[in-house]
Scaffold this active site. Structure first.
Site, PDB file in Angstrom:
ATOM      1  N   GLU A 176      -6.881   1.259  -3.128  1.00  0.00           N
ATOM      2  CA  GLU A 176      -7.291   0.585  -1.880  1.00  0.00           C
ATOM      3  C   GLU A 176      -8.734   0.120  -1.899  1.00  0.00           C
ATOM      4  OE1 GLU A 176      -6.151   3.375   1.202  1.00  0.00           O
ATOM      5  OE2 GLU A 176      -4.096   3.482   0.465  1.00  0.00           O
ATOM      6  N   ASN A 219      -3.886   0.316  -7.153  1.00  0.00           N
ATOM      7  CA  ASN A 219      -2.836   0.662  -6.194  1.00  0.00           C
ATOM      8  C   ASN A 219      -3.307   0.299  -4.793  1.00  0.00           C
ATOM      9  OD1 ASN A 219      -0.284   2.084  -5.746  1.00  0.00           O
ATOM     10  ND2 ASN A 219      -1.500   3.671  -4.709  1.00  0.00           N
ATOM     11  N   HIS A 255       4.306   0.292   2.190  1.00  0.00           N
ATOM     12  CA  HIS A 255       4.544   0.987   3.471  1.00  0.00           C
ATOM     13  C   HIS A 255       4.980  -0.073   4.477  1.00  0.00           C
ATOM     14  CE1 HIS A 255       3.060   4.820   2.099  1.00  0.00           C
ATOM     15  NE2 HIS A 255       1.990   4.231   1.601  1.00  0.00           N
ATOM     16  N   GLU A 284       4.780   3.639  -3.220  1.00  0.00           N
ATOM     17  CA  GLU A 284       4.812   4.508  -2.025  1.00  0.00           C
ATOM     18  C   GLU A 284       5.754   3.947  -0.965  1.00  0.00           C
ATOM     19  OE1 GLU A 284       0.834   5.230  -0.512  1.00  0.00           O
ATOM     20  OE2 GLU A 284      -0.006   5.472  -2.512  1.00  0.00           O
ATOM     21  N   ASP A 286       8.117   3.328   1.955  1.00  0.00           N
ATOM     22  CA  ASP A 286       8.843   3.858   3.102  1.00  0.00           C
ATOM     23  C   ASP A 286       9.007   2.734   4.114  1.00  0.00           C
ATOM     24  OD1 ASP A 286       6.217   3.883   4.111  1.00  0.00           O
ATOM     25  OD2 ASP A 286       6.088   6.062   4.222  1.00  0.00           O
TER      26      ASP A 286
HETATM   27  O1  9MR Z   1       0.904  10.951   2.781  1.00  0.00           O
HETATM   28  C1  9MR Z   1      -0.477  11.218   2.791  1.00  0.00           C
HETATM   29  C2  9MR Z   1      -0.823  12.122   3.979  1.00  0.00           C
HETATM   30  O2  9MR Z   1      -0.288  13.405   3.788  1.00  0.00           O
HETATM   31  C3  9MR Z   1      -2.330  12.208   4.157  1.00  0.00           C
HETATM   32  O3  9MR Z   1      -2.619  12.938   5.333  1.00  0.00           O
HETATM   33  C4  9MR Z   1      -2.904  10.798   4.206  1.00  0.00           C
HETATM   34  C5  9MR Z   1      -4.411  10.814   4.382  1.00  0.00           C
HETATM   35  O4  9MR Z   1      -4.967   9.563   4.189  1.00  0.00           O
HETATM   36  O5  9MR Z   1      -2.594  10.114   3.001  1.00  0.00           O
HETATM   37  C6  9MR Z   1      -1.223   9.907   2.874  1.00  0.00           C
HETATM   38  O6  9MR Z   1      -0.949   9.171   1.695  1.00  0.00           O
HETATM   39  C7  9MR Z   1      -1.549   7.889   1.581  1.00  0.00           C
HETATM   40  C8  9MR Z   1      -1.763   7.634   0.111  1.00  0.00           C
HETATM   41  O7  9MR Z   1      -2.535   8.645  -0.472  1.00  0.00           O
HETATM   42  C9  9MR Z   1      -2.419   6.278  -0.130  1.00  0.00           C
HETATM   43  N1  9MR Z   1      -1.691   5.223   0.509  1.00  0.00           N
HETATM   44  C10 9MR Z   1      -1.374   5.413   1.924  1.00  0.00           C
HETATM   45  C11 9MR Z   1      -0.653   6.762   2.097  1.00  0.00           C
HETATM   46  C12 9MR Z   1      -0.215   6.942   3.550  1.00  0.00           C
HETATM   47  O8  9MR Z   1      -1.339   7.039   4.383  1.00  0.00           O
END
Ligand code: 9MR
Length: 390
Positions: A176, A219, A255, A284, A286
């Site tokens: 990101e 990513n 997402h 990722e 969903d």
């Molecule tokens: O799924 C992850 C969640 O448990 C955390 O609290 C969150 C914090 O930013 O991050 C989520 O995973 C993220 C991933 O690491 C990067 N892309 C976005 C995902 C969803 O927020």
């Protein structure tokens, strides 16, 4: 933006009703231990495509009213072992998890996932080494010189990638780094802000030095279609490759939400990164929806969700550079979505009780269709009528 190119899908309940004359369909077992050995996503995936899942733990789970999922929930662990050929630690390899202090590394949770993956013949996608989020306070609030910060990042990448050399096949090195307009996050990302954009290339070089065999990815989210953010990656990666920087892959998080539509240019976008010689991946996926806590999705929401999952999977299956397809969650119970977006949820292909939704069946039969001669086999798959019109 959204197109309904795939119109054959209907909600599971509707399909059951329509197919009253078909053989009785066994209800899917609630938990993975009851699954027939070959009745999984992993078992029907074509050669060359990894099917991945996030191993839930850390992050938002820390504040939840259940124990750590990956280390405590046996049926969930069984499901991860059965369904996937790749695992991504959801939070357990992020800086705030691995680095309690500048002098310490806390590898227990990450080690547990890598060990589990090896025991189950899975690969691991490391996530992530260079990000603006989930960094420890000692790092974000510390008072370091540029030379010290550079050394902190170098030491981290060398130590973490080096520890798992040969065991973590893919690294999502930089996560990101652009905003949605395609601008580098020069304020939010501590490394870029303090050390300049050149540090991005160093992160990849250091990761490559620590494990020359690891496949190194960028990513991001909102880079599924042809848009300014994806264009920014495309331009940056071309420059880095021209400079000999070891960038190997582009990861599209994906997402999605049924209320937002999906970008139909995903196939072209994957193809252009593939044409640079990169491996591409869905990292990722969903598909969330607007839904009250505890409510059931409407038949239309189910149909939309099925269509979105099928579109993304088909796009990956049809692009030869796309070697990995990862779902961000293997149970609605553990999904990050309701925790982040009030009034949204139901984003994964499994219910809170680990039961398969019709989205699961769509994924499974889409994978089966991609096998040689698979179309006919998919049509006779016991689950087929659970998610598709005859
Ligand atoms: O799924 C992850 C969640 O448990 C955390 O609290 C969150 C914090 O930013 O991050 C989520 O995973 C993220 C991933 O690491 C990067 N892309 C976005 C995902 C969803 O927020």
């Amino acid at each position: 933006m959204r197109t309904r190119t795939i119109s054959m899908l209907v909600g599971g309940a509707t399909a059951f009703a329509l197919l009253a004359g078909s053989p009785a369909l066994a209800a899917p077992p609630a938990h993975a231990p009851g699954l027939a050995a070959k009745d999984t996503l992993a078992a029907v995936a074509p050669d060359g495509l990894r099917i991945g899942g996030a191993a839930a733990g850390g992050g938002h789970h820390g504040a939840a009213d259940y124990p750590d999922p990956f280390t405590s929930d046996e049926p969930y662990r069984d499901l991860l072992a059965a369904e996937f050929t790749s695992l991504t630690p959801e939070n357990q390899m992020k800086w705030d998890h691995l680095r309690p202090s500048r002098d310490e590394f806390a590898f227990d949770d990450a080690d547990a996932i890598v060990d589990f993956a090896e025991e189950n013949g899975q690969i691991v996608r490391g996530h992530t080494l260079f990000w603006h989020s989930q960094n420890p306070a000692w790092l974000e609030d510390g008072d370091y010189s540029d030379a010290e910060l550079r050394e902190i990042l170098h030491e981290h990448i060398s130590t973490v990638v080096g520890r798992y050399a040969g065991r973590v096949a893919h690294w999502e090195v930089a996560n990101e780094i652009f905003d949605d307009a395609g601008n580098l996050r020069t304020e939010e990302n501590i490394w870029i802000r303090e050390l300049g954009p050149e540090i991005i290339a160093d992160a990849f070089r250091w990761a490559h030095e620590a494990d020359p065999e690891a496949v190194l990815f960028f990513n991001d989210y909102n880079v599924e279609g042809l848009n300014p953010k994806a264009d920014a990656y495309y331009a940056l990666i071309q420059d880095l490759l021209a400079d000999g920087v070891p960038v190997d892959g582009m990861g599209l998080q994906s997402h999605l939400g049924t209320m937002y539509g999906y970008d139909p240019t995903l196939p072209e976008n994957l193809a252009r990164f593939g044409a640079l010689g990169l491996e591409t991946a869905i990292t990722e996926l969903d598909v969330r929806m607007e839904i009250a806590d505890g409510a059931e999705p409407t038949p239309e929401q189910v149909a939309d969700q099925n269509e979105f999952f099928e579109f993304v999977l088909t796009s990956c299956l049809e692009e030869s550079s796309c070697g990995s397809f990862t779902l961000w969650g293997a149970s609605d119970l553990y999904s990050w979505v309701p925790n982040t977006f009030e009034g949204q949820g139901s984003a994964t292909p499994w219910t809170e009780d680990l039961e398969r939704k019709s989205a699961y069946c769509v994924l499974q039969t889409t994978l089966l269709s991609a096998q040689p001669g698979g179309e006919a086999r998919a049509a006779h798959h016991p689950a087929y009528a659970g998610c598709r019109a005859a």
